[in-house]
Design an enzyme around this catalytic site. Structure first.
Site, PDB file in Angstrom:
ATOM      1  N   GLY A  55       0.835  -1.208   0.000  1.00  0.00           N
ATOM      2  CA  GLY A  55       0.000   0.000   0.000  1.00  0.00           C
ATOM      3  C   GLY A  55       0.860   1.245   0.000  1.00  0.00           C
ATOM      4  O   GLY A  55       0.518   2.267   0.605  1.00  0.00           O
ATOM      5  N   GLY A  87      -0.459   4.780  -0.643  1.00  0.00           N
ATOM      6  CA  GLY A  87      -1.484   5.323   0.246  1.00  0.00           C
ATOM      7  C   GLY A  87      -0.941   6.447   1.108  1.00  0.00           C
ATOM      8  O   GLY A  87       0.224   6.822   1.004  1.00  0.00           O
ATOM      9  N   ASP A 127       2.130  -1.824  -4.582  1.00  0.00           N
ATOM     10  CA  ASP A 127       0.803  -1.208  -4.577  1.00  0.00           C
ATOM     11  C   ASP A 127       0.015  -1.761  -5.767  1.00  0.00           C
ATOM     12  O   ASP A 127       0.606  -2.210  -6.743  1.00  0.00           O
ATOM     13  CB  ASP A 127       0.900   0.322  -4.668  1.00  0.00           C
ATOM     14  CG  ASP A 127      -0.342   1.013  -4.129  1.00  0.00           C
ATOM     15  OD1 ASP A 127      -0.299   1.523  -2.982  1.00  0.00           O
ATOM     16  OD2 ASP A 127      -1.386   1.030  -4.831  1.00  0.00           O
ATOM     17  N   ARG A 175      -1.659   0.121  -7.670  1.00  0.00           N
ATOM     18  CA  ARG A 175      -1.498   1.126  -8.735  1.00  0.00           C
ATOM     19  C   ARG A 175      -0.013   1.393  -8.953  1.00  0.00           C
ATOM     20  O   ARG A 175       0.798   1.176  -8.054  1.00  0.00           O
ATOM     21  CB  ARG A 175      -2.202   2.429  -8.347  1.00  0.00           C
ATOM     22  CG  ARG A 175      -3.726   2.330  -8.408  1.00  0.00           C
ATOM     23  CD  ARG A 175      -4.393   3.508  -7.744  1.00  0.00           C
ATOM     24  NE  ARG A 175      -4.116   3.563  -6.310  1.00  0.00           N
ATOM     25  CZ  ARG A 175      -3.610   4.624  -5.673  1.00  0.00           C
ATOM     26  NH1 ARG A 175      -3.327   5.722  -6.325  1.00  0.00           N
ATOM     27  NH2 ARG A 175      -3.381   4.577  -4.374  1.00  0.00           N
ATOM     28  N   TYR A 227     -14.425  -3.584   7.900  1.00  0.00           N
ATOM     29  CA  TYR A 227     -13.030  -3.152   8.071  1.00  0.00           C
ATOM     30  C   TYR A 227     -12.575  -3.350   9.522  1.00  0.00           C
ATOM     31  O   TYR A 227     -11.484  -3.868   9.786  1.00  0.00           O
ATOM     32  CB  TYR A 227     -12.946  -1.677   7.653  1.00  0.00           C
ATOM     33  CG  TYR A 227     -11.669  -0.963   7.977  1.00  0.00           C
ATOM     34  CD1 TYR A 227     -10.500  -1.217   7.278  1.00  0.00           C
ATOM     35  CD2 TYR A 227     -11.646   0.026   8.979  1.00  0.00           C
ATOM     36  CE1 TYR A 227      -9.326  -0.514   7.563  1.00  0.00           C
ATOM     37  CE2 TYR A 227     -10.487   0.733   9.262  1.00  0.00           C
ATOM     38  CZ  TYR A 227      -9.327   0.454   8.552  1.00  0.00           C
ATOM     39  OH  TYR A 227      -8.176   1.142   8.839  1.00  0.00           O
TER      40      TYR A 227
HETATM   41  C1  AKB Z   1     -11.273   4.885   8.294  1.00  0.00           C
HETATM   42  O1  AKB Z   1     -11.957   5.907   8.453  1.00  0.00           O
HETATM   43  O2  AKB Z   1     -11.710   3.830   7.836  1.00  0.00           O
HETATM   44  C2  AKB Z   1      -9.835   4.924   8.732  1.00  0.00           C
HETATM   45  C3  AKB Z   1      -9.670   4.449  10.129  1.00  0.00           C
HETATM   46  C4  AKB Z   1     -10.281   5.189  11.253  1.00  0.00           C
HETATM   47  O3  AKB Z   1      -9.015   3.469  10.333  1.00  0.00           O
HETATM   48  N1  AKB Z   1      -9.310   6.244   8.598  1.00  0.00           N
END
Ligand code: AKB
Length: 341
Positions: free
Chosen positions: A12, A15, A36, A38, A155
């Site tokens: 990454g 990023g 990455d 990209r 996430y």
């Molecule tokens: C997100 O907003 O997903 C990230 C984080 C808080 O890990 N910036």
């Protein structure tokens, strides 16, 4: 013994953390291999020993890199962030979990070849926390590493599991196999929202703060997607990169855990907007909360307890909120957008 070239792998690399980290690692004398999906930015490429465009789900490509280089450490930054992950949860899982597992496998193979554990740096996030309701959030003290671990986003789930994968690989990997090899030295930081003068993030839910700033610098209107009183921990990018490097270098004997909270300041969205307006008096900022994204931010803590990071490896951010603006963000964005005053 091996004749592979010692190197540090950064995934990454294009990023927002990658940009600054690659520059710092190269300045410290490391051979950086940047990966990455990209094409690696020209500015980043100049600091790298090698670059690779590719997907962390391509295990064969990762293993080829592992044959060419002796990875002494890996900074695994590649991830799909929280907002993007809610649109494509299966893809987020594939990249954030299966990709991480691939990287750990390559690290373990590298460790078996070289005979020492590979330092595996994993940026985790405040998204691993999931606070059920606003009343609890308002009354919660700065949250410690063990509290409220019920993430509400894909996430957040992926990051929490990534921390467990790291702990498992470091301490228990293939524990029943006849032959045991060194594996990884796994170290993780749960980052708050990060703000960079050089890059605008995409796909995150803490993005409203950097978006507000960059829109003002470009003279564009900005409608903030969380309520004015929404408070969240944030940090200036240089402190985030310093923290990663500091934890990577910390003597192992000093580390009481494999995962650390860090924080610097925790402004409300309105307080952040007030500072943006102070430096860009013509900034056109309004508040139009998107209740679904707002709910994600509301499940994250208003502040974190980073006592362990301060005690174990001397974490101490240089930038408070005002200094972040006056000494880092404002000069940086003025430069970035070619402003003369
Ligand atoms: C997100 O907003 O997903 C990230 C984080 C808080 O890990 N910036």
């Amino acid at each position: 013994m091996t004749s592979r070239k010692p190197a540090v792998l950064v995934t990454g690399a294009n990023g927002e953390i990658g940009h600054s980290l690659v520059r710092r690692l190269a300045a410290d004398g490391a051979n950086v291999v940047a990966l990455d999906v990209r094409e690696i930015d020209a500015a980043c490429r100049t600091h790298c020993t090698a670059t690779q465009v590719g997907d962390i789900n391509d295990l064969a490509m990762l293993q080829r890199l592992g044959v060419e280089f002796e990875f002494t450490s890996i900074f695994h930054l590649a991830a799909l962030l929280s907002t993007r992950g809610e649109f494509q949860p299966e893809l987020a899982h594939r990249v954030n979990v299966e990709g991480t597992l691939n990287l750990m496998r390559v690290a373990v193979e590298s460790a078996a070849n070289s005979g020492y554990a590979v330092t595996f740096m994993f940026p985790s996030s405040i998204a691993v926390y999931g606070i059920a309701d606003t009343k609890t959030r308002a009354s919660a003290p700065p949250v410690s590493e063990e509290q409220y671990l019920a993430p509400q986003t894909m996430y957040g789930c992926n990051k929490l599991y990534g921390e467990h994968l790291g702990r498992y690989t470091m301490h228990h990997y293939r524990r029943l196999a006849a032959e045991q090899h060194p594996t990884i030295d796994f170290r993780s930081i749960r980052f708050p929202g990060l703000i960079s003068a050089d890059t605008v993030p995409s796909g995150g839910t803490s993005d409203y703060a950097p978006e507000m700033l960059h829109a003002a610098a470009k003279g564009e209107p900005y409608a903030c997607f969380v309520r004015e009183n929404m408070r969240l921990p944030f940090m200036a990018m240089p402190d985030a990169v310093d923290a990663l490097l500091q934890l990577a270098e910390a003597p192992k004997a000093n580390l009481s855990t494999h995962v650390y909270n860090i924080g610097a300041f925790a402004p409300s969205a309105a307080e952040f907007a007030t500072l943006v307006r102070e430096f860009f008096p013509k900034a056109n900022i309004s508040f139009k909360p998107d209740l679904l994204r707002q709910a994600i931010v509301e499940s994250w803590p208003a502040d974190v307890d980073d006592t362990r990071a301060r005690r174990d490896w001397g974490f101490k951010p240089l930038y408070d909120l005002r200094r972040t603006f006056s000494e880092y963000l404002i000069p940086g964005v003025r430069r970035r957008y070619g402003m003369t005053s």
